[in-house]
Design a protein around this motif. Structure first.
Motif, PDB file in Angstrom:
ATOM      1  N   ASN A  21       0.834  -1.195   0.000  1.00  0.00           N
ATOM      2  CA  ASN A  21       0.000   0.000   0.000  1.00  0.00           C
ATOM      3  C   ASN A  21       0.875   1.255   0.000  1.00  0.00           C
ATOM      4  O   ASN A  21       1.954   1.275   0.600  1.00  0.00           O
ATOM      5  CB  ASN A  21      -0.911   0.028   1.223  1.00  0.00           C
ATOM      6  CG  ASN A  21      -2.004  -1.022   1.151  1.00  0.00           C
ATOM      7  OD1 ASN A  21      -2.245  -1.616   0.101  1.00  0.00           O
ATOM      8  ND2 ASN A  21      -2.675  -1.255   2.263  1.00  0.00           N
ATOM      9  N   GLU A  33      -0.413   8.392  -7.678  1.00  0.00           N
ATOM     10  CA  GLU A  33      -1.010   7.515  -8.693  1.00  0.00           C
ATOM     11  C   GLU A  33      -0.029   7.264  -9.836  1.00  0.00           C
ATOM     12  O   GLU A  33       0.018   6.153 -10.386  1.00  0.00           O
ATOM     13  CB  GLU A  33      -2.302   8.130  -9.216  1.00  0.00           C
ATOM     14  CG  GLU A  33      -3.430   8.112  -8.188  1.00  0.00           C
ATOM     15  CD  GLU A  33      -4.698   8.788  -8.696  1.00  0.00           C
ATOM     16  OE1 GLU A  33      -4.637   9.445  -9.765  1.00  0.00           O
ATOM     17  OE2 GLU A  33      -5.743   8.669  -8.023  1.00  0.00           O
ATOM     18  N   ASP A  47       4.611  -0.130 -10.195  1.00  0.00           N
ATOM     19  CA  ASP A  47       3.930  -1.328  -9.709  1.00  0.00           C
ATOM     20  C   ASP A  47       3.576  -2.219 -10.900  1.00  0.00           C
ATOM     21  O   ASP A  47       2.467  -2.177 -11.426  1.00  0.00           O
ATOM     22  CB  ASP A  47       2.674  -0.936  -8.926  1.00  0.00           C
ATOM     23  CG  ASP A  47       1.915  -2.163  -8.388  1.00  0.00           C
ATOM     24  OD1 ASP A  47       2.477  -3.280  -8.443  1.00  0.00           O
ATOM     25  OD2 ASP A  47       0.780  -1.994  -7.924  1.00  0.00           O
ATOM     26  N   LYS A  66       0.565  -4.486 -10.356  1.00  0.00           N
ATOM     27  CA  LYS A  66      -0.701  -3.805 -10.054  1.00  0.00           C
ATOM     28  C   LYS A  66      -1.355  -4.342  -8.781  1.00  0.00           C
ATOM     29  O   LYS A  66      -2.546  -4.641  -8.743  1.00  0.00           O
ATOM     30  CB  LYS A  66      -1.667  -3.908 -11.237  1.00  0.00           C
ATOM     31  CG  LYS A  66      -1.078  -3.458 -12.570  1.00  0.00           C
ATOM     32  CD  LYS A  66      -0.531  -2.028 -12.497  1.00  0.00           C
ATOM     33  CE  LYS A  66       0.146  -1.595 -13.777  1.00  0.00           C
ATOM     34  NZ  LYS A  66       0.873  -0.304 -13.651  1.00  0.00           N
ATOM     35  N   LYS A  67      -0.570  -4.422  -7.729  1.00  0.00           N
ATOM     36  CA  LYS A  67      -1.080  -4.921  -6.447  1.00  0.00           C
ATOM     37  C   LYS A  67      -1.211  -3.828  -5.383  1.00  0.00           C
ATOM     38  O   LYS A  67      -1.846  -4.046  -4.352  1.00  0.00           O
ATOM     39  CB  LYS A  67      -0.169  -6.037  -5.919  1.00  0.00           C
ATOM     40  CG  LYS A  67      -0.200  -7.316  -6.741  1.00  0.00           C
ATOM     41  CD  LYS A  67       0.668  -8.394  -6.097  1.00  0.00           C
ATOM     42  CE  LYS A  67       0.589  -9.702  -6.878  1.00  0.00           C
ATOM     43  NZ  LYS A  67       1.432 -10.766  -6.256  1.00  0.00           N
ATOM     44  N   SER A  68      -0.602  -2.679  -5.608  1.00  0.00           N
ATOM     45  CA  SER A  68      -0.612  -1.629  -4.590  1.00  0.00           C
ATOM     46  C   SER A  68      -1.973  -0.951  -4.512  1.00  0.00           C
ATOM     47  O   SER A  68      -2.624  -0.697  -5.525  1.00  0.00           O
ATOM     48  CB  SER A  68       0.448  -0.574  -4.900  1.00  0.00           C
ATOM     49  OG  SER A  68       1.745  -1.119  -4.794  1.00  0.00           O
ATOM     50  N   ASN A  69      -2.387  -0.666  -3.291  1.00  0.00           N
ATOM     51  CA  ASN A  69      -3.582   0.126  -3.051  1.00  0.00           C
ATOM     52  C   ASN A  69      -3.165   1.505  -2.537  1.00  0.00           C
ATOM     53  O   ASN A  69      -2.178   1.631  -1.813  1.00  0.00           O
ATOM     54  CB  ASN A  69      -4.487  -0.538  -2.010  1.00  0.00           C
ATOM     55  CG  ASN A  69      -5.057  -1.853  -2.506  1.00  0.00           C
ATOM     56  OD1 ASN A  69      -5.553  -1.933  -3.625  1.00  0.00           O
ATOM     57  ND2 ASN A  69      -4.986  -2.886  -1.669  1.00  0.00           N
ATOM     58  N   ILE A  70      -3.917   2.525  -2.925  1.00  0.00           N
ATOM     59  CA  ILE A  70      -3.643   3.883  -2.468  1.00  0.00           C
ATOM     60  C   ILE A  70      -4.539   4.181  -1.273  1.00  0.00           C
ATOM     61  O   ILE A  70      -5.768   4.020  -1.342  1.00  0.00           O
ATOM     62  CB  ILE A  70      -3.882   4.896  -3.593  1.00  0.00           C
ATOM     63  CG1 ILE A  70      -2.886   4.643  -4.736  1.00  0.00           C
ATOM     64  CG2 ILE A  70      -3.753   6.327  -3.081  1.00  0.00           C
ATOM     65  CD1 ILE A  70      -3.101   5.514  -5.959  1.00  0.00           C
ATOM     66  N   VAL A  71      -3.919   4.580  -0.180  1.00  0.00           N
ATOM     67  CA  VAL A  71      -4.627   4.835   1.074  1.00  0.00           C
ATOM     68  C   VAL A  71      -4.504   6.319   1.407  1.00  0.00           C
ATOM     69  O   VAL A  71      -3.398   6.855   1.490  1.00  0.00           O
ATOM     70  CB  VAL A  71      -4.039   3.984   2.229  1.00  0.00           C
ATOM     71  CG1 VAL A  71      -4.786   4.275   3.526  1.00  0.00           C
ATOM     72  CG2 VAL A  71      -4.091   2.495   1.888  1.00  0.00           C
TER      73      VAL A  71
END
Length: 323
Positions: free
Chosen positions: A211, A262, A269, A272-277
């Motif tokens: 993340n 972003e 990435d 494409k596994k990262s989430n933006i918090v």
């Protein structure tokens, strides 16, 4: 053949500029010579003459090449490279070292000097006006560990102006915000304590599929200028038919913090596994946009790298491992 000397060439920006010059100059009139404090083989590996020098010591200038057309002064002591706090180093390197370079220029009738100034002298304006004009008068805090650093760079600029007016040495000053680049060095000092560079932490998290966090207000904008666009400005100032110039280094475009994050995820990435918090509870990032209108008018400067272009090129340089 006239020589062009690059002081501070063994630093990250210096290496990029030397390579930029090699990529863009095909004439026979000028020869680039690199100078720095480090004992490295990098420049001999790419066919560039290199001299190790401590600019604080005037006697070391006696062995430098003569018949010099221009000097690019990128050498300096800065807070990001200072372990602990020793303001004497700012005086010795940024003031005495610059005076030694100027005396070398005077004695050898150097045509011009290009100098990297900090934008710390006008940074405080960004609190009330995000766009920083190139002609703002100085305004900086006298209450931080950066104060002596900013003052030393200001005095260096004033010395250069003195040598310009007294001896006719053409002078070009470049006010630098954060310059983004890829380097093996991913850390810097904050208040004398080592930390990992923020954007490198975000890149590493994106590469690992972790993340990534957006701190504070995600709409705050920053001028994200790539080292190769700064190199373009230096290169153009080397050959421009002018006596002087004072330029903000930048793109003239603001990129929001959300777009910054972003973009890093998009470029680095691969899985494409990262989430933006979003973390609105965290401190806001600084924001500023550099006015580069006079650099466009006087140097013909046009930024080549958009924010995403910069990230893709940084990824390319990471894979090449040149720097």
């Amino acid at each position: 053949m006239k020589n062009i000397l690059v002081f501070g060439a063994s630093g990250d920006t210096g290496k990029y500029f030397v390579n930029y010059f090699l990529d863009h100059y095909s004439g026979k009139e000028y020869k680039l010579i690199a100078l720095g404090t480090k004992n490295i083989s990098y420049f001999s590996d790419i066919g560039i003459e290199y001299h190790q020098i401590d600019i604080r010591k005037k006697e070391q200038f006696k062995n430098l090449p003569k018949d010099v057309f221009g000097v690019i002064h990128l050498a300096g002591m800065m807070p990001a490279r200072m372990k602990g706090y020793d303001p004497q180093k700012y005086i010795d390197v940024n003031i005495t070292g610059t005076l030694n370079i100027l005396e070398f220029c005077r004695e050898n009738k150097v045509d011009r000097i290009l100098f990297a100034q900090s934008f710390g002298d006008i940074k405080d304006y960004a609190e009330n006006n995000i766009r920083l004009s190139f002609d703002l008068p100085r305004k900086f805090s006298f209450t931080t560990d950066h104060t002596i650093y900013v003052m030393s760079k200001n005095f260096a600029v004033d010395m250069i102006e003195n040598y310009h007016q007294m001896y006719g040495i053409k002078r070009f000053i470049f006010r630098l915000p954060t310059i983004y680049l890829w380097s093996q060095n991913d850390s810097y000092y904050v208040d004398g304590v080592v930390h990992k560079i923020g954007y490198r932490t975000i890149i590493d998290n994106a590469i690992d599929g972790k993340n990534v966090e957006v701190w504070g207000d995600p709409t705050r904008q920053k001028d994200m200028v790539y080292v190769k666009d700064f190199c373009q400005m230096l290169y153009k100032a080397l050959f421009v038919q002018r006596d002087r110039g004072y330029y903000n280094v930048g793109t003239g475009i603001g990129t929001s913090l959300q777009d910054q994050i972003e973009g890093i995820v998009e470029v680095f990435d691969d899985n494409k596994k990262s989430n933006i918090v979003f973390r609105p509870d965290k401190p806001n990032a600084p924001q500023y946009i550099m006015d580069i209108s006079n650099a466009k008018d006087e140097l013909g400067y046009e930024p080549k790298y958009s924010y995403l272009d910069m990230l893709y090129d940084m990824k390319k340089e990471k894979e090449l491992g040149r720097f």
